[in-house]
Write a protein that holds these residues in place. Structure first.
Motif, PDB file in Angstrom:
ATOM      1  N   LEU A 210      37.705  46.974  33.950  1.00  0.00           N
ATOM      2  CA  LEU A 210      38.531  45.784  33.760  1.00  0.00           C
ATOM      3  C   LEU A 210      39.811  45.841  34.587  1.00  0.00           C
ATOM      4  O   LEU A 210      40.238  44.826  35.146  1.00  0.00           O
ATOM      5  CB  LEU A 210      38.849  45.607  32.276  1.00  0.00           C
ATOM      6  CG  LEU A 210      37.643  45.251  31.388  1.00  0.00           C
ATOM      7  CD1 LEU A 210      38.027  45.288  29.915  1.00  0.00           C
ATOM      8  CD2 LEU A 210      37.078  43.890  31.762  1.00  0.00           C
ATOM      9  N   VAL A 211      40.412  47.014  34.657  1.00  0.00           N
ATOM     10  CA  VAL A 211      41.619  47.174  35.488  1.00  0.00           C
ATOM     11  C   VAL A 211      41.273  46.931  36.960  1.00  0.00           C
ATOM     12  O   VAL A 211      42.003  46.247  37.700  1.00  0.00           O
ATOM     13  CB  VAL A 211      42.231  48.573  35.283  1.00  0.00           C
ATOM     14  CG1 VAL A 211      43.330  48.825  36.317  1.00  0.00           C
ATOM     15  CG2 VAL A 211      42.793  48.702  33.878  1.00  0.00           C
ATOM     16  N   THR A 212      40.151  47.481  37.389  1.00  0.00           N
ATOM     17  CA  THR A 212      39.704  47.301  38.770  1.00  0.00           C
ATOM     18  C   THR A 212      39.477  45.833  39.101  1.00  0.00           C
ATOM     19  O   THR A 212      39.726  45.388  40.226  1.00  0.00           O
ATOM     20  CB  THR A 212      38.393  48.087  39.027  1.00  0.00           C
ATOM     21  OG1 THR A 212      38.624  49.473  38.745  1.00  0.00           O
ATOM     22  CG2 THR A 212      37.924  47.934  40.453  1.00  0.00           C
ATOM     23  N   CYS A 213      39.040  45.072  38.098  1.00  0.00           N
ATOM     24  CA  CYS A 213      38.781  43.638  38.286  1.00  0.00           C
ATOM     25  C   CYS A 213      40.030  42.790  38.148  1.00  0.00           C
ATOM     26  O   CYS A 213      39.956  41.550  38.171  1.00  0.00           O
ATOM     27  CB  CYS A 213      37.719  43.173  37.286  1.00  0.00           C
ATOM     28  SG  CYS A 213      36.069  43.853  37.602  1.00  0.00           S
ATOM     29  N   GLY A 214      41.161  43.421  37.963  1.00  0.00           N
ATOM     30  CA  GLY A 214      42.431  42.704  37.931  1.00  0.00           C
ATOM     31  C   GLY A 214      42.830  42.159  36.591  1.00  0.00           C
ATOM     32  O   GLY A 214      43.681  41.275  36.496  1.00  0.00           O
ATOM     33  N   MET A 215      42.251  42.711  35.523  1.00  0.00           N
ATOM     34  CA  MET A 215      42.596  42.226  34.175  1.00  0.00           C
ATOM     35  C   MET A 215      43.483  43.225  33.442  1.00  0.00           C
ATOM     36  O   MET A 215      43.571  44.375  33.801  1.00  0.00           O
ATOM     37  CB  MET A 215      41.310  41.967  33.382  1.00  0.00           C
ATOM     38  CG  MET A 215      40.607  40.695  33.830  1.00  0.00           C
ATOM     39  SD  MET A 215      39.173  40.311  32.825  1.00  0.00           S
ATOM     40  CE  MET A 215      37.896  41.134  33.748  1.00  0.00           C
TER      41      MET A 215
END
Length: 239
Positions: free
Chosen positions: A234-239
């Motif tokens: 999720l962090v990698t996806c910008g969230m």
């Protein structure tokens, strides 16, 4: 700016409430103030998570969905304080009525004018439900012009068709510029990780609650490992 995250998919039983619970937990653990809403009149799974304080929206008038009752949802969205987030779990039964309501009343442009960010989240799953979930994705792309996050759920089978993976599908190639990110839900062994996660979802508990519980050590370990991997995604996806 407040951010509204709405989960939409016309196919039932593919993991919409799972996505809503994962997203809510991630945002809460990131220090966000999160408002949760469940609009599913048939299977209000999201409302069962006591820790999330979910508002269950009554949209029924007798046996029928009353579109005017979505006005209450808009009031909740407009009242969001700055820097907060809303997660809306929308059931399969309300996919068409709510999507039509939002489009017909130009709700998203109104929210954008008020300074709110709108993100749509949808699920694409493998197995027999793949064509239906792709149809739901196409409908969202054709109806709304806001960022769309696609959650790839391989629990029911590989997300592939005619020897092509999702990134090779026409719907992705034609619309990749419109999509915010592909969120890959980790695929683990069903006998161990899968069963632990399924039990957690059935109990409607968060991963944090699992760590605070008296579950067996290895169950807690597997849940901890899965959640760490999911949050990294999720962090990698910008969230």
């Amino acid at each position: 700016m407040a951010t509204i995250n709405a989960i939409f998919q016309g196919k039932g039983g593919v993991g919409k409430s799972l996505v809503a619970s994962f997203l809510t937990q991630h945002l809460m653990e990131s220090g966000k103030e999160v408002c949760c809403v469940d609009t599913d009149p048939v299977n209000a799974t999201f409302s069962g998570y006591e820790r999330f304080g979910v508002t269950s929206l009554d949209i029924m008038n007798g046996d029928d969905i009353d579109p005017r009752r979505f006005d209450t949802l808009v009031e909740l969205m407009m009242a969001l304080p700055d820097e907060s987030e809303m997660v809306i779990d929308n059931g399969a039964a309300t996919f068409v009525p709510l999507a039509s309501y939002l489009a017909d009343n130009e709700v998203f442009p109104m929210l954008a004018e008020a300074g709110h960010q709108i993100n749509l989240h949808t699920v694409v799953t493998g197995g027999q439900a793949l064509p239906d979930t792709l149809s739901g994705l196409s409908s969202l792309i054709n109806t709304f012009h806001v960022p769309i996050y696609i959650w790839l759920n391989g629990f029911f089978g590989q997300i592939a068709m005619n020897g092509k993976n999702f990134e090779e599908f026409k719907v992705y190639r034609d619309n990749s510029h419109r999509l915010a990110a592909l969120v890959r839900i980790p695929v683990k062994k069903k006998e161990t990780f899968g069963r632990d996660i399924e039990n957690l979802l059935t109990a409607k508990q968060s991963f944090q609650e699992a760590q605070e519980s008296d579950l067996p050590i290895m169950t807690r370990q597997r849940l901890k490992m899965f959640w760490k991997e999911m949050r990294t995604e999720l962090v990698t996806c910008g969230m």
